[in-house]
Write a protein that holds these residues in place. Structure first.
Motif, PDB file in Angstrom:
ATOM      1  N   LEU A 117     -30.407  37.061 -16.515  1.00 62.70           N
ATOM      2  CA  LEU A 117     -30.602  36.618 -15.135  1.00 62.70           C
ATOM      3  C   LEU A 117     -31.745  35.611 -15.056  1.00 62.70           C
ATOM      4  O   LEU A 117     -31.648  34.600 -14.345  1.00 62.70           O
ATOM      5  CB  LEU A 117     -30.891  37.814 -14.232  1.00 62.70           C
ATOM      6  CG  LEU A 117     -31.140  37.502 -12.750  1.00 62.70           C
ATOM      7  CD1 LEU A 117     -29.981  36.708 -12.145  1.00 62.70           C
ATOM      8  CD2 LEU A 117     -31.369  38.787 -11.964  1.00 62.70           C
ATOM      9  N   LEU A 118     -32.812  35.856 -15.798  1.00 58.15           N
ATOM     10  CA  LEU A 118     -33.942  34.934 -15.788  1.00 58.15           C
ATOM     11  C   LEU A 118     -33.517  33.535 -16.232  1.00 58.15           C
ATOM     12  O   LEU A 118     -33.843  32.533 -15.577  1.00 58.15           O
ATOM     13  CB  LEU A 118     -35.046  35.460 -16.707  1.00 58.15           C
ATOM     14  CG  LEU A 118     -36.267  34.559 -16.877  1.00 58.15           C
ATOM     15  CD1 LEU A 118     -37.029  34.424 -15.562  1.00 58.15           C
ATOM     16  CD2 LEU A 118     -37.181  35.107 -17.974  1.00 58.15           C
ATOM     17  N   LEU A 119     -32.761  33.453 -17.337  1.00 57.64           N
ATOM     18  CA  LEU A 119     -32.352  32.139 -17.835  1.00 57.64           C
ATOM     19  C   LEU A 119     -31.358  31.461 -16.903  1.00 57.64           C
ATOM     20  O   LEU A 119     -31.377  30.234 -16.745  1.00 57.64           O
ATOM     21  CB  LEU A 119     -31.764  32.274 -19.241  1.00 57.64           C
ATOM     22  CG  LEU A 119     -32.779  32.567 -20.347  1.00 57.64           C
ATOM     23  CD1 LEU A 119     -32.098  32.624 -21.703  1.00 57.64           C
ATOM     24  CD2 LEU A 119     -33.882  31.516 -20.373  1.00 57.64           C
ATOM     25  N   VAL A 120     -30.485  32.246 -16.271  1.00 61.55           N
ATOM     26  CA  VAL A 120     -29.561  31.668 -15.287  1.00 61.55           C
ATOM     27  C   VAL A 120     -30.351  31.029 -14.151  1.00 61.55           C
ATOM     28  O   VAL A 120     -30.055  29.907 -13.707  1.00 61.55           O
ATOM     29  CB  VAL A 120     -28.599  32.741 -14.730  1.00 61.55           C
ATOM     30  CG1 VAL A 120     -27.892  32.237 -13.476  1.00 61.55           C
ATOM     31  CG2 VAL A 120     -27.564  33.105 -15.781  1.00 61.55           C
ATOM     32  N   LEU A 121     -31.374  31.707 -13.687  1.00 60.87           N
ATOM     33  CA  LEU A 121     -32.185  31.188 -12.587  1.00 60.87           C
ATOM     34  C   LEU A 121     -33.011  29.979 -13.029  1.00 60.87           C
ATOM     35  O   LEU A 121     -33.226  29.052 -12.248  1.00 60.87           O
ATOM     36  CB  LEU A 121     -33.103  32.285 -12.052  1.00 60.87           C
ATOM     37  CG  LEU A 121     -32.395  33.459 -11.369  1.00 60.87           C
ATOM     38  CD1 LEU A 121     -33.405  34.537 -10.989  1.00 60.87           C
ATOM     39  CD2 LEU A 121     -31.613  33.008 -10.140  1.00 60.87           C
ATOM     40  N   VAL A 122     -33.474  29.993 -14.275  1.00 61.38           N
ATOM     41  CA  VAL A 122     -34.235  28.853 -14.798  1.00 61.38           C
ATOM     42  C   VAL A 122     -33.348  27.607 -14.878  1.00 61.38           C
ATOM     43  O   VAL A 122     -33.778  26.497 -14.533  1.00 61.38           O
ATOM     44  CB  VAL A 122     -34.813  29.182 -16.189  1.00 61.38           C
ATOM     45  CG1 VAL A 122     -35.329  27.919 -16.883  1.00 61.38           C
ATOM     46  CG2 VAL A 122     -35.945  30.195 -16.060  1.00 61.38           C
ATOM     47  N   MET A 123     -32.104  27.790 -15.322  1.00 61.10           N
ATOM     48  CA  MET A 123     -31.228  26.642 -15.575  1.00 61.10           C
ATOM     49  C   MET A 123     -30.445  26.190 -14.352  1.00 61.10           C
ATOM     50  O   MET A 123     -29.809  25.142 -14.378  1.00 61.10           O
ATOM     51  CB  MET A 123     -30.255  26.984 -16.714  1.00 61.10           C
ATOM     52  CG  MET A 123     -30.956  27.161 -18.061  1.00 61.10           C
ATOM     53  SD  MET A 123     -29.809  27.432 -19.433  1.00 61.10           S
ATOM     54  CE  MET A 123     -29.126  29.043 -19.011  1.00 61.10           C
ATOM     55  N   SER A 124     -30.453  26.975 -13.300  1.00 58.59           N
ATOM     56  CA  SER A 124     -29.702  26.615 -12.094  1.00 58.59           C
ATOM     57  C   SER A 124     -30.672  26.403 -10.937  1.00 58.59           C
ATOM     58  O   SER A 124     -31.869  26.564 -11.063  1.00 58.59           O
ATOM     59  CB  SER A 124     -28.714  27.724 -11.737  1.00 58.59           C
ATOM     60  OG  SER A 124     -29.402  28.871 -11.260  1.00 58.59           O
ATOM     61  N   ARG A 125     -30.122  26.045  -9.799  1.00 61.42           N
ATOM     62  CA  ARG A 125     -30.933  25.863  -8.599  1.00 61.42           C
ATOM     63  C   ARG A 125     -30.834  27.076  -7.671  1.00 61.42           C
ATOM     64  O   ARG A 125     -31.295  27.027  -6.536  1.00 61.42           O
ATOM     65  CB  ARG A 125     -30.484  24.608  -7.843  1.00 61.42           C
ATOM     66  CG  ARG A 125     -30.636  23.323  -8.651  1.00 61.42           C
ATOM     67  CD  ARG A 125     -30.184  22.117  -7.829  1.00 61.42           C
ATOM     68  NE  ARG A 125     -30.327  20.892  -8.590  1.00 61.42           N
ATOM     69  CZ  ARG A 125     -31.441  20.169  -8.659  1.00 61.42           C
ATOM     70  NH1 ARG A 125     -32.520  20.573  -8.003  1.00 61.42           N
ATOM     71  NH2 ARG A 125     -31.501  19.054  -9.357  1.00 61.42           N
ATOM     72  N   GLU A 126     -30.243  28.148  -8.179  1.00 60.69           N
ATOM     73  CA  GLU A 126     -29.958  29.296  -7.314  1.00 60.69           C
ATOM     74  C   GLU A 126     -31.228  29.926  -6.744  1.00 60.69           C
ATOM     75  O   GLU A 126     -31.238  30.358  -5.592  1.00 60.69           O
ATOM     76  CB  GLU A 126     -29.159  30.351  -8.074  1.00 60.69           C
ATOM     77  CG  GLU A 126     -27.737  29.903  -8.401  1.00 60.69           C
ATOM     78  CD  GLU A 126     -26.950  30.987  -9.109  1.00 60.69           C
ATOM     79  OE1 GLU A 126     -27.571  31.934  -9.623  1.00 60.69           O
ATOM     80  OE2 GLU A 126     -25.723  30.887  -9.130  1.00 60.69           O
ATOM     81  N   ALA A 127     -32.284  29.977  -7.543  1.00 64.13           N
ATOM     82  CA  ALA A 127     -33.496  30.648  -7.089  1.00 64.13           C
ATOM     83  C   ALA A 127     -34.171  29.894  -5.947  1.00 64.13           C
ATOM     84  O   ALA A 127     -35.011  30.463  -5.249  1.00 64.13           O
ATOM     85  CB  ALA A 127     -34.480  30.813  -8.244  1.00 64.13           C
ATOM     86  N   ALA A 128     -33.793  28.627  -5.753  1.00 63.94           N
ATOM     87  CA  ALA A 128     -34.378  27.856  -4.650  1.00 63.94           C
ATOM     88  C   ALA A 128     -34.040  28.484  -3.304  1.00 63.94           C
ATOM     89  O   ALA A 128     -34.753  28.287  -2.316  1.00 63.94           O
ATOM     90  CB  ALA A 128     -33.892  26.413  -4.697  1.00 63.94           C
ATOM     91  N   GLU A 129     -32.931  29.237  -3.254  1.00 64.96           N
ATOM     92  CA  GLU A 129     -32.538  29.912  -2.021  1.00 64.96           C
ATOM     93  C   GLU A 129     -33.387  31.158  -1.769  1.00 64.96           C
ATOM     94  O   GLU A 129     -33.326  31.728  -0.677  1.00 64.96           O
ATOM     95  CB  GLU A 129     -31.060  30.312  -2.092  1.00 64.96           C
ATOM     96  CG  GLU A 129     -30.105  29.131  -2.253  1.00 64.96           C
ATOM     97  CD  GLU A 129     -28.665  29.589  -2.347  1.00 64.96           C
ATOM     98  OE1 GLU A 129     -28.352  30.679  -1.808  1.00 64.96           O
ATOM     99  OE2 GLU A 129     -27.854  28.887  -2.955  1.00 64.96           O
ATOM    100  N   ALA A 130     -34.129  31.570  -2.773  1.00 69.22           N
ATOM    101  CA  ALA A 130     -34.966  32.773  -2.655  1.00 69.22           C
ATOM    102  C   ALA A 130     -36.368  32.441  -3.147  1.00 69.22           C
ATOM    103  O   ALA A 130     -36.695  32.678  -4.312  1.00 69.22           O
ATOM    104  CB  ALA A 130     -34.364  33.921  -3.470  1.00 69.22           C
ATOM    105  N   PRO A 131     -37.205  31.866  -2.295  1.00 62.43           N
ATOM    106  CA  PRO A 131     -38.532  31.400  -2.726  1.00 62.43           C
ATOM    107  C   PRO A 131     -39.364  32.464  -3.428  1.00 62.43           C
ATOM    108  O   PRO A 131     -40.068  32.165  -4.399  1.00 62.43           O
ATOM    109  CB  PRO A 131     -39.186  30.957  -1.411  1.00 62.43           C
ATOM    110  CG  PRO A 131     -38.038  30.604  -0.518  1.00 62.43           C
ATOM    111  CD  PRO A 131     -36.948  31.574  -0.878  1.00 62.43           C
ATOM    112  N   GLU A 132     -39.304  33.719  -2.955  1.00 68.66           N
ATOM    113  CA  GLU A 132     -40.086  34.778  -3.601  1.00 68.66           C
ATOM    114  C   GLU A 132     -39.600  35.009  -5.035  1.00 68.66           C
ATOM    115  O   GLU A 132     -40.403  35.221  -5.944  1.00 68.66           O
ATOM    116  CB  GLU A 132     -39.994  36.067  -2.798  1.00 68.66           C
ATOM    117  CG  GLU A 132     -40.709  36.004  -1.453  1.00 68.66           C
ATOM    118  CD  GLU A 132     -40.600  37.319  -0.711  1.00 68.66           C
ATOM    119  OE1 GLU A 132     -40.126  38.304  -1.296  1.00 68.66           O
ATOM    120  OE2 GLU A 132     -40.996  37.357   0.462  1.00 68.66           O
TER     121      GLU A 132
END
Length: 216
Positions: A117-132
Motif C-alpha cells: 500500500l505504501l508503494l502504491v501511494l508513493v507511485m500514484s496520486r491517490e494519497a493527494a485525496e487524503a492529506p493526512e
C-alpha cells in the motif's frame, strides 16, 4: 461472584473490536486494490459490518486510509526495532550490514500488506485525496531513510564517527532504493529468497561505503 461488565464497557469493547476489524480489512483490501479501487461496499462485504459502523469510527474514506497508514507505520517500525535488538559489535562493515539487512528482509516479508500500500501511494496520486495519509507516507519515507542511515552508520562505526556519518548520509537514499527494489522483486519474481536480495544490497552498500571512506 464476578459481576458481568457494565453495558457501556461491553459497548466500548465491541466498538474497539469493530474499529480494528475495519482497519484490518481496509489494509488487506487497499494493499491489493489501492485506495481508489477500494469502495465502501467492498469493505462492508469484507467485514460484514454495516456502513454506519464505518462512519461511526471514521469521518471519511480518506480518514480511514490515514488510520490504516498510521497503524501500519507503527507496526512496521516497531518490528524493525525488535528485529535489530542486540546487534553485533564486532565484524567487518559487510558482515554487520548483512546482519542488519537480513533482519530487515524478515520484517519486509512480514509487512507485505503495509509496504504494498505504501508503494502504491508513493507511485500514484491517490494519497493527494487524503492529506493526512500523504503526511504519513512522507513521514514513513523520511523515517525509513533515517533508519537506513542508522544501520549504515552503525556498520561503519569502526571507521570513526565522522567517516561513518559521511557514508550514512551518502548511501541512505541508495539503501532505500535497493530496499524498495528488493520488495518489488519479492512480489514479482517468486522463488528467490529475500535473503539473497538483502545480502546483495548489504554487499553493495559495504563496497560503496569503503570507497567513500578512502575518498577525501
Amino acid at each position: 461472584m464476578i459481576e458481568p461488565p457494565a453495558p457501556e464497557t461491553r459497548t466500548n469493547r465491541r466498538g474497539r473490536r469493530s474499529r480494528q476489524e475495519i482497519l484490518d480489512a481496509a489494509a488487506r483490501v487497499m494493499s491489493v486494490r489501492g485506495y481508489a479501487g477500494t469502495s465502501m461496499s467492498v469493505l462492508v462485504k469484507e467485514t460484514g459490518l454495516p456502513k454506519s459502523a464505518f462512519y461511526h469510527h471514521f469521518a471519511s474514506k480518506a480518514g480511514l486510509l490515514s488510520a490504516v497508514m498510521e497503524q501500519g507505520a507503527h507496526a512496521f517500525f516497531a518490528a524493525m526495532r525488535e528485529a535489530h535488538r542486540n546487534p553485533p559489535t564486532e565484524g567487518s562493515p559487510r558482515d554487520l550490514l548483512r546482519w542488519y539487512m537480513r533482519r530487515t528482509g524478515d520484517v519486509m516479508e512480514n509487512g507485505e500488506e503495509f509496504l504494498r500500500l505504501l508503494l502504491v501511494l508513493v507511485m500514484s496520486r491517490e494519497a493527494a485525496e487524503a492529506p493526512e495519509a500523504l503526511q504519513t507516507v512522507i513521514a514513513v519515507r523520511d523515517e525509513g531513510r533515517a533508519y537506513m542511515g542508522h544501520m549504515i552508520r552503525s556498520s561503519f562505526a569502526s571507521a570513526g564517527e565522522e567517516t561513518a556519518d559521511k557514508i550514512a548520509e551518502s548511501l541512505a537514499p541508495f539503501g532505500m532504493a535497493g530496499y524498495d527494489g528488493a520488495f518489488v522483486a519479492l512480489q514479482s519474481e517468486g522463488g528467490r529468497p529475500v535473503s539473497v536480495w538483502m545480502d546483495q544490497l548489504a554487499d553493495s552498500l559495504a563496497a560503496l561505503g569503503e570507497t567513500i571512506a578512502t575518498t577525501d
